[in-house]
Motif scaffolding. Structure first.
Motif, mmCIF file in Angstrom:
data_model
loop_
_atom_site.group_PDB
_atom_site.id
_atom_site.type_symbol
_atom_site.label_atom_id
_atom_site.label_comp_id
_atom_site.label_asym_id
_atom_site.label_seq_id
_atom_site.Cartn_x
_atom_site.Cartn_y
_atom_site.Cartn_z
ATOM 1 N N THR A 59 7.304 -3.636 -0.162
ATOM 2 C CA THR A 59 7.764 -4.906 -0.241
ATOM 3 C C THR A 59 6.667 -5.876 0.866
ATOM 4 O O THR A 59 6.806 -5.605 2.134
ATOM 5 C CB THR A 59 9.217 -5.293 -0.036
ATOM 6 N N CYS A 60 5.911 -6.967 0.016
ATOM 7 C CA CYS A 60 5.077 -7.704 1.068
ATOM 8 C C CYS A 60 5.326 -9.152 0.249
ATOM 9 O O CYS A 60 5.339 -9.468 -0.640
ATOM 10 C CB CYS A 60 3.761 -7.040 1.251
ATOM 11 N N THR A 72 3.059 -12.629 -0.551
ATOM 12 C CA THR A 72 2.012 -12.928 -0.857
ATOM 13 C C THR A 72 1.287 -13.968 0.331
ATOM 14 O O THR A 72 2.196 -14.430 1.148
ATOM 15 C CB THR A 72 1.726 -13.667 -2.187
ATOM 16 N N GLN A 131 -2.396 -11.273 8.814
ATOM 17 C CA GLN A 131 -2.885 -10.175 7.965
ATOM 18 C C GLN A 131 -3.890 -9.349 8.897
ATOM 19 O O GLN A 131 -3.816 -8.060 8.533
ATOM 20 C CB GLN A 131 -3.790 -10.582 6.727
ATOM 21 N N PRO A 153 5.365 -8.594 6.736
ATOM 22 C CA PRO A 153 4.737 -8.123 5.509
ATOM 23 C C PRO A 153 4.134 -8.944 4.775
ATOM 24 O O PRO A 153 4.512 -9.284 3.699
ATOM 25 C CB PRO A 153 6.131 -7.154 4.952
ATOM 26 N N CYS A 156 0.995 -8.953 2.416
ATOM 27 C CA CYS A 156 0.367 -8.211 1.352
ATOM 28 C C CYS A 156 -1.041 -8.038 1.823
ATOM 29 O O CYS A 156 -1.680 -8.943 2.365
ATOM 30 C CB CYS A 156 0.280 -8.716 -0.058
ATOM 31 N N GLU A 157 -1.856 -6.744 1.764
ATOM 32 C CA GLU A 157 -3.131 -6.497 2.270
ATOM 33 C C GLU A 157 -4.005 -7.433 1.287
ATOM 34 O O GLU A 157 -3.704 -7.521 0.157
ATOM 35 C CB GLU A 157 -3.554 -5.149 2.030
ATOM 36 N N GLN A 159 -7.064 -7.896 -0.829
ATOM 37 C CA GLN A 159 -8.056 -6.963 -1.747
ATOM 38 C C GLN A 159 -9.367 -7.673 -1.894
ATOM 39 O O GLN A 159 -9.453 -8.868 -1.642
ATOM 40 C CB GLN A 159 -7.271 -7.088 -3.202
#
Length: 179
Positions: free
Chosen positions: A29-30, A32, A156, A172, A174-175, A177
């Motif tokens: 779970t992260c 955006t 991040q 959390p 999200c990484e 991309q």
């Protein structure tokens, strides 16, 4: 960075029963970037008020927080109210299905902010205040959404380092991309 990590931890654990806390830390779970920004924008007025409450009395008379701290918080108040619906969704996402229905209450918005801001403020020390004063004076001319975007970008970076070190990120996000 300490205050950012504390903020992330507080956001992750806010208003959660102990039995749900482990669930919120799921690696799957992260949030955006936009969700993280919404949470930060929603909490900003209360976080700024707490920072001002702690730091203004101990800073010199010409410090930014002493001169304009309250005004900065007011600038974020309108954006905060607009951010609540998206922030509520993001908080529900990391809090899990047991907590999500509680966030639909009319009392949820003020409760979330009143629980998180003091948790973050508890980590502010007198030695942090000059740096926080400088950071806030530098960000003051920027639009609130830009500030939230920068904060999420820093979260991040911190999260990437945490993951590489085998630790879970404090918040959390999200990484990113590669494009």
């Amino acid at each position: 960075m300490k205050a950012i990590s504390v903020l992330g931890a507080a956001l992750t654990l806010m208003a959660l029963p102990a039995s749900v806390a482990a669930q919120t830390r799921s690696a799957a779970t992260c949030l955006t970037e936009r969700e993280g920004e919404s949470v930060l924008l929603y909490l900003a007025p209360d976080l700024l008020a707490q920072t001002n409450r702690i730091c203004a009395p101990i800073l010199p008379a010409n410090a930014y927080l002493r001169r304009s701290g309250a005004t900065l918080g007011q600038r974020y108040a309108g954006v905060s109210a607009e951010a609540w619906p998206a922030a509520r969704t993001a908080i529900a996402k990391i809090a899990g299905p047991d907590v999500a229905p509680l966030l639909d209450s009319a009392f949820a918005a003020p409760a979330v902010a009143s629980l998180v801001a003091p948790l973050v403020a508890a980590e502010i020390t007198a030695s942090d205040c000059p740096r926080l004063d400088r950071i806030l004076s530098l960000m003051a001319p920027l639009p609130p959404r830009n500030v939230a975007g920068l904060a999420v970008a820093f979260l991040q970076l911190a999260g990437d380092r945490d993951r590489k070190a085998g630790r879970r990120p404090a918040l959390p996000i999200c990484e990113v991309q590669p494009r």
